[in-house]
Design an enzyme around this catalytic site. Structure first.
Site, PDB file in Angstrom:
ATOM      1  N   SER A 200      25.399  53.859  92.021  1.00  0.00           N
ATOM      2  CA  SER A 200      26.613  53.230  91.214  1.00  0.00           C
ATOM      3  C   SER A 200      27.633  54.279  90.655  1.00  0.00           C
ATOM      4  CB  SER A 200      26.028  52.365  90.145  1.00  0.00           C
ATOM      5  OG  SER A 200      26.952  51.915  89.350  1.00  0.00           O
ATOM      6  N   THR A 238      39.163  43.596 100.504  1.00  0.00           N
ATOM      7  CA  THR A 238      39.959  44.929 100.288  1.00  0.00           C
ATOM      8  C   THR A 238      39.159  46.057  99.630  1.00  0.00           C
ATOM      9  OG1 THR A 238      42.003  43.719 100.798  1.00  0.00           O
ATOM     10  CG2 THR A 238      42.440  46.007  99.693  1.00  0.00           C
ATOM     11  N   CYS A 326      16.997  41.826  69.074  1.00  0.00           N
ATOM     12  CA  CYS A 326      16.573  40.472  68.262  1.00  0.00           C
ATOM     13  C   CYS A 326      17.135  39.537  69.202  1.00  0.00           C
ATOM     14  CB  CYS A 326      17.181  40.872  66.861  1.00  0.00           C
ATOM     15  SG  CYS A 326      16.456  39.709  65.853  1.00  0.00           S
TER      16      CYS A 326
HETATM   17  N1  PLP Z   1      19.742  49.655  88.609  1.00  0.00           N
HETATM   18  C1  PLP Z   1      19.714  50.654  87.300  1.00  0.00           C
HETATM   19  C2  PLP Z   1      18.279  51.452  87.796  1.00  0.00           C
HETATM   20  C3  PLP Z   1      20.428  50.624  86.507  1.00  0.00           C
HETATM   21  O1  PLP Z   1      20.185  51.393  85.492  1.00  0.00           O
HETATM   22  C4  PLP Z   1      21.706  49.981  86.478  1.00  0.00           C
HETATM   23  C5  PLP Z   1      22.538  49.943  85.573  1.00  0.00           C
HETATM   24  O2  PLP Z   1      22.374  50.308  84.570  1.00  0.00           O
HETATM   25  C6  PLP Z   1      21.915  48.941  87.718  1.00  0.00           C
HETATM   26  C7  PLP Z   1      20.813  49.069  88.765  1.00  0.00           C
HETATM   27  C8  PLP Z   1      22.979  48.130  87.677  1.00  0.00           C
HETATM   28  O3  PLP Z   1      24.253  48.946  88.174  1.00  0.00           O
HETATM   29  P1  PLP Z   1      25.883  48.662  87.858  1.00  0.00           P
HETATM   30  O4  PLP Z   1      25.894  48.787  86.222  1.00  0.00           O
HETATM   31  O5  PLP Z   1      26.342  49.384  88.575  1.00  0.00           O
HETATM   32  O6  PLP Z   1      25.610  47.103  88.211  1.00  0.00           O
END
Ligand code: PLP
Length: 383
Positions: A200, A238, A326
């Site tokens: 990401s 796109t 919480c």
């Molecule tokens: N996987 C892990 C281990 C993450 O830490 C995160 C986001 O915190 C994600 C997936 C999701 O990524 P995105 O925020 O780009 O959807």
């Protein structure tokens, strides 16, 4: 201290200034659609090609093995859903109890609504997996193993090389969520037989809204988003041109000096961790005995409410995150810390600090100056 002390980089990161300035012109001046045949579109297409090469170079794979998506969550969904769709006779998934909701929530959904069987592998008190248990969990109808590379809450690393070799030996597809690992530890897919890997952009100093999925050549793949023929027919829509160009440059930058940068960040993380453990009684590091990301520490302070700690840190401009929340008047502790067997009194007072290449020693000193007093005040107030 002026400004914000930002120690929540596992939540999101600052866009690298070089990335921000590069993509600016693609919003306002060079905004062609990379699918257009005219020169304006072709120029954007050329930039996309280069970005794909940067991402591939960073991961040690071929450009054609990269599929750009909108985020890590989409990459995770695309990988798992594809693995199930291309093997309809296989109805079993293996994952862990400590996955991010992008995988954990999807597995729960598939189990509860679509009749799949899911094995959630446990972890021990250090946050580590038992690979013998993984091997025992593999069945003839196992469609996919999805195991994260690095845990977002604790930074604990799973032994993906060994897991990939095991999956290969048993002929099961392996997906890894490397959203937290990418940019923080070296990744080389040329020597690690992973079938699919998610990353990401916003976790590695690229913008939000861009992700990538590595799909090894030869891995059967069924697209999740269908429409036009973008991304070699593997993800229609796109292209997010600015996001992709930003991710390409961010990957090129992250690949530079990774070892030296990691040593510096780990030094700051250790200073913070050791300083807090010395200054605050009844504190422990979750996952501290395991191999971890260099930038992450998850510290529990017994008998305080983590959200109250966060609020007081926030008043000083310090940004971190808590392992508890919480909900409906009752304290919910993190599923990761619960899986590690962290006692409730500690889990509810857990704070994650996650550093980046922009973290400076004065910021760590500022936290060390203020946090012990905050914990003491809260404990005195609540006792
Ligand atoms: N996987 C892990 C281990 C993450 O830490 C995160 C986001 O915190 C994600 C997936 C999701 O990524 P995105 O925020 O780009 O959807």
């Amino acid at each position: 201290m002026t400004g914000v002390v930002y120690l929540d980089n596992n939540a999101t990161t600052r866009v690298d200034p070089g990335v921000a300035s590069k993509i600016q012109t693609f919003f306002s001046e060079r905004y062609g659609n990379p699918s257009s045949v005219h020169c304006f579109g072709r120029a954007a297409g050329e930039e996309l090609k280069q970005a794909r090469e940067h991402v591939a170079g960073f991961l040690g794979c071929q450009p054609g093995e990269i599929v750009f998506t909108a985020c890590g969550t989409e990459s995770d969904n695309a990988a798992l859903r594809s693995a199930l769709e291309v093997q309809p006779e296989k109805r079993h998934i293996i994952t862990t109890q400590v996955e991010h909701p992008a995988v954990f929530g999807l597995c729960k959904y598939l189990e509860e609504n679509k009749g799949y069987q899911v094995t959630y592998l446990p972890v021990d008190s250090a946050g580590e997996l038992d690979l013998d248990r993984l091997q025992l969990a593999i069945r003839p109808d196992t469609a996919v193993i999805s195991i994260m590379w690095a845990n977002n809450e604790t930074g604990v690393l799973f032994p993906i090389q060994k897991i990939a070799e095991l999956a290969r030996e048993f002929g099961v597809l392996l997906h890894t969520d490397a959203v937290q690992a990418a940019g923080k530890i070296p990744i080389d897919l040329s020597s690690c037989p992973i079938d699919m890997l998610s990353l990401s952009g916003h976790k590695l100093h690229a913008p939000k809204g861009i992700g990538a999925l590595f799909v090894r050549k030869g891995t059967p793949f069924q697209p999740f988003i269908i429409g036009g023929g973008q991304e070699g027919g593997r993800r229609a829509g796109t292209e997010n041109t600015t996001g992709i160009i930003g991710l390409g440059l961010a990957c090129a930058l992250a690949g530079q000096d990774i070892e030296a940068e990691n040593a510096r960040v780990a030094g700051l993380r250790d200073k913070l961790e050791n300083g807090l453990l010395q200054a605050v009684p009844d504190a422990r590091v979750n996952g501290g005995r395991a191999q971890r990301l260099p930038n992450t520490t998850n510290i529990s302070f017994a008998n305080v409410d983590g959200t109250a700690v966060l609020r007081l840190l926030d008043q000083l401009g310090i940004c971190a995150s808590a392992g508890s929340a919480c909900a409906s008047g009752s304290m919910q502790t993190s599923h990761v810390l619960r899986a590690m067997g962290v006692p409730f009194a500690f889990a509810k007072g857990s704070i994650r600090f996650s550093l980046s290449r922009y973290t400076r020693v004065e910021e760590i000193d500022f936290v060390l100056e203020h946090l012990p007093g905050i914990i003491e005040r809260l404990r005195n107030r609540d006792s």
